[in-house]
Write a protein that holds these residues in place. Structure first.
Motif, PDB file in Angstrom:
ATOM      1  N   THR A 108       1.095  -0.874   0.808  1.00 39.91           N
ATOM      2  CA  THR A 108       0.051  -0.233  -0.292  1.00 39.91           C
ATOM      3  C   THR A 108       0.598   1.344   0.032  1.00 39.91           C
ATOM      4  OG1 THR A 108      -1.135  -1.378   1.417  1.00 39.91           O
ATOM      5  CG2 THR A 108      -1.840   1.143   0.827  1.00 39.91           C
ATOM      6  N   LEU A 109       0.912   2.417  -1.138  1.00 38.69           N
ATOM      7  CA  LEU A 109       1.316   3.363  -1.348  1.00 38.69           C
ATOM      8  C   LEU A 109       0.477   4.775  -0.867  1.00 38.69           C
ATOM      9  CD1 LEU A 109       2.551   1.033  -3.502  1.00 38.69           C
ATOM     10  CD2 LEU A 109       4.443   2.255  -3.517  1.00 38.69           C
ATOM     11  N   VAL A 110       0.601   5.529  -0.826  1.00 36.09           N
ATOM     12  CA  VAL A 110      -0.107   6.577  -0.409  1.00 36.09           C
ATOM     13  C   VAL A 110       0.934   8.307  -1.626  1.00 36.09           C
ATOM     14  CG1 VAL A 110      -0.711   8.878   1.013  1.00 36.09           C
ATOM     15  CG2 VAL A 110      -0.411   6.531   2.260  1.00 36.09           C
ATOM     16  N   ILE A 111      -0.095   8.516  -2.079  1.00 36.18           N
ATOM     17  CA  ILE A 111      -0.350  10.081  -2.338  1.00 36.18           C
ATOM     18  C   ILE A 111      -0.383  10.922  -1.705  1.00 36.18           C
ATOM     19  CG2 ILE A 111       0.038  11.380  -4.479  1.00 36.18           C
ATOM     20  CD1 ILE A 111      -0.111   9.206  -6.906  1.00 36.18           C
ATOM     21  N   GLU A 112       0.100  11.510  -1.342  1.00 35.47           N
ATOM     22  CA  GLU A 112      -0.569  12.946  -0.581  1.00 35.47           C
ATOM     23  C   GLU A 112       0.046  14.659  -1.090  1.00 35.47           C
ATOM     24  OE1 GLU A 112      -1.896  13.556   2.704  1.00 35.47           O
ATOM     25  OE2 GLU A 112      -1.263  11.384   3.832  1.00 35.47           O
ATOM     26  N   GLY A 113      -1.753  15.317  -1.312  1.00 37.45           N
ATOM     27  CA  GLY A 113      -1.979  16.025  -1.734  1.00 37.45           C
ATOM     28  C   GLY A 113      -2.240  17.473  -0.624  1.00 37.45           C
ATOM     29  N   ASP A 114      -1.723  18.398  -0.788  1.00 31.06           N
ATOM     30  CA  ASP A 114      -1.489  19.667   0.291  1.00 31.06           C
ATOM     31  C   ASP A 114      -1.210  20.691  -0.632  1.00 31.06           C
ATOM     32  OD1 ASP A 114      -2.608  18.646   3.004  1.00 31.06           O
ATOM     33  OD2 ASP A 114      -1.368  17.771   3.271  1.00 31.06           O
ATOM     34  N   GLN A 115      -1.939  22.428  -0.662  1.00 25.78           N
ATOM     35  CA  GLN A 115      -1.404  23.601  -0.714  1.00 25.78           C
ATOM     36  C   GLN A 115       0.435  23.419  -0.320  1.00 25.78           C
ATOM     37  OE1 GLN A 115      -4.077  25.918   0.274  1.00 25.78           O
ATOM     38  NE2 GLN A 115      -5.101  25.913  -1.728  1.00 25.78           N
ATOM     39  N   GLU A 116       0.603  22.855   0.756  1.00 29.69           N
ATOM     40  CA  GLU A 116       1.671  23.439   1.573  1.00 29.69           C
ATOM     41  C   GLU A 116       2.235  21.943   2.688  1.00 29.69           C
ATOM     42  OE1 GLU A 116       4.206  25.580   0.254  1.00 29.69           O
ATOM     43  OE2 GLU A 116       2.985  26.739  -0.903  1.00 29.69           O
ATOM     44  N   ASN A 135       2.767  19.137  -3.775  1.00 32.04           N
ATOM     45  CA  ASN A 135       1.758  20.228  -3.126  1.00 32.04           C
ATOM     46  C   ASN A 135       2.025  21.071  -3.928  1.00 32.04           C
ATOM     47  OD1 ASN A 135       5.291  20.349  -0.764  1.00 32.04           O
ATOM     48  ND2 ASN A 135       3.188  20.184   0.248  1.00 32.04           N
ATOM     49  N   THR A 136       0.232  21.979  -4.319  1.00 33.87           N
ATOM     50  CA  THR A 136       0.175  22.419  -5.523  1.00 33.87           C
ATOM     51  C   THR A 136      -0.030  24.543  -4.833  1.00 33.87           C
ATOM     52  OG1 THR A 136      -1.993  22.593  -3.986  1.00 33.87           O
ATOM     53  CG2 THR A 136      -1.702  20.638  -5.411  1.00 33.87           C
ATOM     54  N   VAL A 164      -4.818   7.959  -2.761  1.00 31.51           N
ATOM     55  CA  VAL A 164      -4.849   9.477  -3.374  1.00 31.51           C
ATOM     56  C   VAL A 164      -5.020  10.471  -2.806  1.00 31.51           C
ATOM     57  CG1 VAL A 164      -4.578  11.127  -4.513  1.00 31.51           C
ATOM     58  CG2 VAL A 164      -4.047   9.113  -5.715  1.00 31.51           C
ATOM     59  N   GLU A 165      -4.737  11.115  -1.012  1.00 26.71           N
ATOM     60  CA  GLU A 165      -4.869  11.939  -0.741  1.00 26.71           C
ATOM     61  C   GLU A 165      -5.412  13.455  -1.217  1.00 26.71           C
ATOM     62  OE1 GLU A 165      -5.148  13.747   3.993  1.00 26.71           O
ATOM     63  OE2 GLU A 165      -3.921  12.772   3.554  1.00 26.71           O
ATOM     64  N   ASN A 166      -6.381  14.426  -1.630  1.00 28.94           N
ATOM     65  CA  ASN A 166      -6.346  15.415  -2.214  1.00 28.94           C
ATOM     66  C   ASN A 166      -6.735  16.408  -0.992  1.00 28.94           C
ATOM     67  OD1 ASN A 166      -6.723  16.419  -5.116  1.00 28.94           O
ATOM     68  ND2 ASN A 166      -8.543  15.088  -5.115  1.00 28.94           N
ATOM     69  N   VAL A 167      -6.291  17.558  -2.221  1.00 30.89           N
ATOM     70  CA  VAL A 167      -7.132  18.519  -1.461  1.00 30.89           C
ATOM     71  C   VAL A 167      -8.023  18.796  -0.628  1.00 30.89           C
ATOM     72  CG1 VAL A 167      -6.097  21.175  -1.701  1.00 30.89           C
ATOM     73  CG2 VAL A 167      -4.889  19.365  -2.926  1.00 30.89           C
TER      74      VAL A 167
END
Length: 261
Positions: A108-116, A135-136, A164-167
């Motif tokens: 299990t792998l993860v892609i983390e999405g955050d502004q900062e 970081n978006t 995929v943890e979206n913003v």
């Protein structure tokens, strides 16, 4: 520039494998902005048309990239779950618990999405899972191109599970197809029960809705029947699971749902 939500900019987006200290990001602007507008702009209708066309172009390009992502994931038997919610619903806590519970069963792998920041990615890395941070900058959502870049950096093996943890917000993430295998929306009992009515598109596109933090129901004013009814009106066939990511309620059903995917 995203005309759908007004967020920007692509130059500020950073995709990083979390295996070392956070890099310092700089964004120089060597050019001068000496651009005067002595004339008046009276082209409201023309600008409106341009905005609509630009939005259509952005979404069309994104959909093509999403289709390519979906094909590649399917070809390699990789399941990608797009987790969406408002901030503070418990996405990262659920991921920490889930990654730990699935250890030894499936990679299990993860892609983390955050502004900062790398804060959530560091929490995931502490579980032993490989994680990529996106970081978006000013952007309020992930898109198909960002997922493509994240997958290239993460290089998930065949048959793996990628979260995929979206913003965190309930608007634009719903509009952008990433090429994911399924969409999971999380709402917590610390939010208003009327959230599905206020943000219908998010819930209308969900494959699963998780009602999190049910251990707090005795302490909050949350009408669970109203919330579930509003969700059912938008998406009659969607699966609904009440859970507590901290206490563990309902997580066996969550794991079974993932296994079926």
């Amino acid at each position: 520039m995203c005309s759908t939500c007004g967020c920007s900019d692509e130059a500020a987006t950073r995709v990083s494998l979390v295996d070392g200290p956070e890099p310092v990001h700089t964004h120089d602007h060597p050019h001068d902005h000496d651009h005067q507008h002595p004339h008046q702009h009276q082209h409201q209708h023309e600008h409106g048309t341009r905005t609509v066309l630009l939005e259509q172009d952005i979404l069309a390009k994104n959909d093509l990239l999403a289709a390519a992502n979906r094909h590649r994931l399917t070809e390699h038997a990789i399941t990608a779950i797009n987790l969406m919610s408002s901030p503070g619903s418990g996405k990262t806590t659920l991921l920490e618990r889930t990654v730990g519970d699935l250890a030894g069963r499936r990679e299990t792998l993860v892609i983390e999405g955050d502004q900062e920041t790398w804060l959530d990615a560091e929490r995931i890395r502490a579980t032993g899972s490989r994680v990529v941070q996106i970081n978006t900058g000013a952007g309020c959502h992930l898109d198909a191109e960002m997922l493509d870049r994240g997958l290239l950096e993460l290089a998930p093996p065949d048959g793996s599970l990628v979260f995929v943890e979206n913003v965190g917000n309930l608007v634009c993430p719903a509009l952008f197809d990433l090429g994911e295998s399924a969409r999971v929306v999380i709402i917590s009992v610390t939010e208003g029960a009327d959230k599905p009515a206020k943000y219908p598109y998010m819930f209308r596109t969900a494959d699963l809705v998780l009602l999190n933090k049910i251990d707090l129901l005795p302490y909050v004013d949350f009408d669970i029947d109203l919330c579930l009814d509003l969700i059912r009106r938008l998406q009659p066939d969607v699966e609904l699971l009440p859970i507590s990511a901290t206490r563990g309620d309902g997580l066996d059903a969550w794991h079974s749902w993932l296994a079926a995917r």
